[in-house]
Design a protein around this motif. Structure first.
Motif, PDB file in Angstrom:
ATOM      1  N   ARG A   1       0.827  -1.203   0.000  1.00 36.13           N
ATOM      2  CA  ARG A   1       0.000   0.000   0.000  1.00 36.13           C
ATOM      3  C   ARG A   1       0.862   1.254   0.000  1.00 36.13           C
ATOM      4  N   SER A   2       1.915   1.242   0.807  1.00 36.23           N
ATOM      5  CA  SER A   2       2.742   2.433   0.940  1.00 36.23           C
ATOM      6  C   SER A   2       4.129   2.028   1.405  1.00 36.23           C
ATOM      7  N   ALA A   3       5.149   2.664   0.867  1.00 38.07           N
ATOM      8  CA  ALA A   3       6.534   2.248   1.076  1.00 38.07           C
ATOM      9  C   ALA A   3       6.965   2.381   2.534  1.00 38.07           C
ATOM     10  N   ARG A   4       8.039   1.694   2.881  1.00 32.22           N
ATOM     11  CA  ARG A   4       8.561   1.650   4.237  1.00 32.22           C
ATOM     12  C   ARG A   4      10.068   1.907   4.239  1.00 32.22           C
ATOM     13  N   VAL A   5      10.590   2.144   5.461  1.00 29.96           N
ATOM     14  CA  VAL A   5      12.026   2.337   5.669  1.00 29.96           C
ATOM     15  C   VAL A   5      12.526   1.244   6.603  1.00 29.96           C
ATOM     16  N   LEU A   6      13.654   0.634   6.231  1.00 28.99           N
ATOM     17  CA  LEU A   6      14.298  -0.382   7.069  1.00 28.99           C
ATOM     18  C   LEU A   6      15.699   0.125   7.409  1.00 28.99           C
ATOM     19  N   PRO A   7      15.885   0.698   8.594  1.00 30.42           N
ATOM     20  CA  PRO A   7      17.226   1.084   9.023  1.00 30.42           C
ATOM     21  C   PRO A   7      17.851  -0.012   9.884  1.00 30.42           C
ATOM     22  N   ILE A   8      19.166  -0.106   9.844  1.00 26.41           N
ATOM     23  CA  ILE A   8      19.880  -0.843  10.881  1.00 26.41           C
ATOM     24  C   ILE A   8      20.927   0.105  11.459  1.00 26.41           C
ATOM     25  N   ALA A   9      21.159  -0.006  12.754  1.00 27.45           N
ATOM     26  CA  ALA A   9      22.100   0.864  13.447  1.00 27.45           C
ATOM     27  C   ALA A   9      23.325   0.057  13.848  1.00 27.45           C
ATOM     28  N   LEU A  10      24.499   0.569  13.499  1.00 28.90           N
ATOM     29  CA  LEU A  10      25.748  -0.149  13.744  1.00 28.90           C
ATOM     30  C   LEU A  10      26.715   0.702  14.551  1.00 28.90           C
ATOM     31  N   HIS A  11      27.420   0.047  15.476  1.00 25.33           N
ATOM     32  CA  HIS A  11      28.494   0.657  16.256  1.00 25.33           C
ATOM     33  C   HIS A  11      29.739  -0.194  16.017  1.00 25.33           C
ATOM     34  N   PRO A  12      30.805   0.374  15.468  1.00 24.25           N
ATOM     35  CA  PRO A  12      31.963  -0.443  15.101  1.00 24.25           C
ATOM     36  C   PRO A  12      32.591  -1.212  16.247  1.00 24.25           C
ATOM     37  N   PHE A  13      32.454  -0.737  17.493  1.00 25.00           N
ATOM     38  CA  PHE A  13      33.035  -1.491  18.602  1.00 25.00           C
ATOM     39  C   PHE A  13      32.173  -2.688  18.978  1.00 25.00           C
TER      40      PHE A  13
END
Length: 290
Positions: free
Chosen positions: A234-246
């Motif tokens: 029906r309507s687009a979405r956002v898929l974020p992932i959050a990363l911390h290098p340590f």
């Protein structure tokens, strides 16, 4: 006295305009890469709280510092393998203390967001003028180092004051990530400012602190994509992932980040993008049409 939220209005996702991402893509995927500086004389994110108040705190400081010395380079290799540009959530002190990381991001055309000055400080408790001075310095430092004025903000620890969005608007920014309450961007009640989705749930810092395994991490990302794709008809979405290098930059975890990125990069309905591009496209095709 009861305080009410005036920064944004309630908007059920079921009552919004239909839209797709460029090329008819359904799910916009971005990597929020936390590139952070930590002071050696202040407590911060800790793997073991027992030494967190010590100065120096070799145990916890060394764990965090692994990210800048080793982990970030492993993560960069994984992003490069799958053609993914980072949305770099940059503490401005990194410009001075870890300039090689900024140089690597410039080579790869990352999107640069302001993530405060250092993750050992927040603006809570500052007066409006103190915060304005603090944010101006952070924005100007990043602009000078990257050659372009940043458009986005995420506060250290996702922190703001009531003045933060207004000051950021004055400084020329147009979106923030702090309010992790949606799967789509939306307008704020600060003229010209909007919220872009970020994530606490698909955030390596929280996930692996709970004892999640690498295979479970990959499955979580696959499950998130599959549900968002079904909803996006029906309507687009956002898929974020959050990363911390340590965190994700530890060798035994980066292996599974690579698998997750490989999966998402292969999906025909996924737009591999950055927060800058998400904000600009949504503003042009949805907000500016209202």
């Amino acid at each position: 006295m009861q305080l009410e939220n005036t920064l944004f209005d309630y908007s059920p996702i079921t009552e919004r305009p239909e839209f797709s991402w460029p090329g008819g893509k359904k799910v916009a995927f971005y990597v929020g890469l936390n590139i952070e500086h930590f002071r050696i004389d202040k407590p911060s994110t800790s793997i073991w709280p027992g030494t967190a108040e010590l100065v120096p705190d070799a145990l916890n400081y060394g764990w965090r510092d692994y990210g800048a010395r080793v982990g970030i380079w492993r993560v960069i290799d994984a992003l490069d393998r799958h053609g993914i540009r980072a949305s770099a959530l940059l503490n401005s002190d990194v410009v001075e203390y870890n300039p090689q990381i900024v140089a690597a991001g410039l080579e790869r055309n990352w999107a640069w967001l302001v993530h405060g000055k250092t993750n050992s400080e927040v603006t809570a408790g500052m007066s409006a003028e103190e915060e304005r001075k603090y944010l101006t310095a952070a924005v100007d430092t990043i602009a000078a180092a990257t050659g372009a004025r940043p458009k986005g903000w995420m506060g250290p620890g996702l922190t703001e004051t009531f003045e933060t969005p207004w000051i950021l608007d004055e400084l020329g920014l147009d979106y923030i990530l702090d309010w992790t309450n949606d799967d789509q961007p939306y307008a704020l009640n600060v003229p010209g400012m909007m919220s872009v989705p970020y994530t606490l749930e698909l955030n390596d810092l929280g996930i692996f602190a709970k004892g999640t395994t690498g295979p479970e991490y990959v499955q979580m990302i696959k499950d998130q994509y599959e549900v968002l794709l079904a909803e996006s008809r029906r309507s687009a979405r956002v898929l974020p992932i959050a990363l911390h290098p340590f965190v994700i930059g530890q060798a035994f975890r980066t292996k599974y980040l690579d698998q997750a990125l490989e999966f998402l990069a292969a999906q025909p309905d996924v737009w591999l993008t950055t927060t800058d591009e998400i904000a600009a496209y949504y503003r042009e095709t949805v907000l500016d049409q209202d």
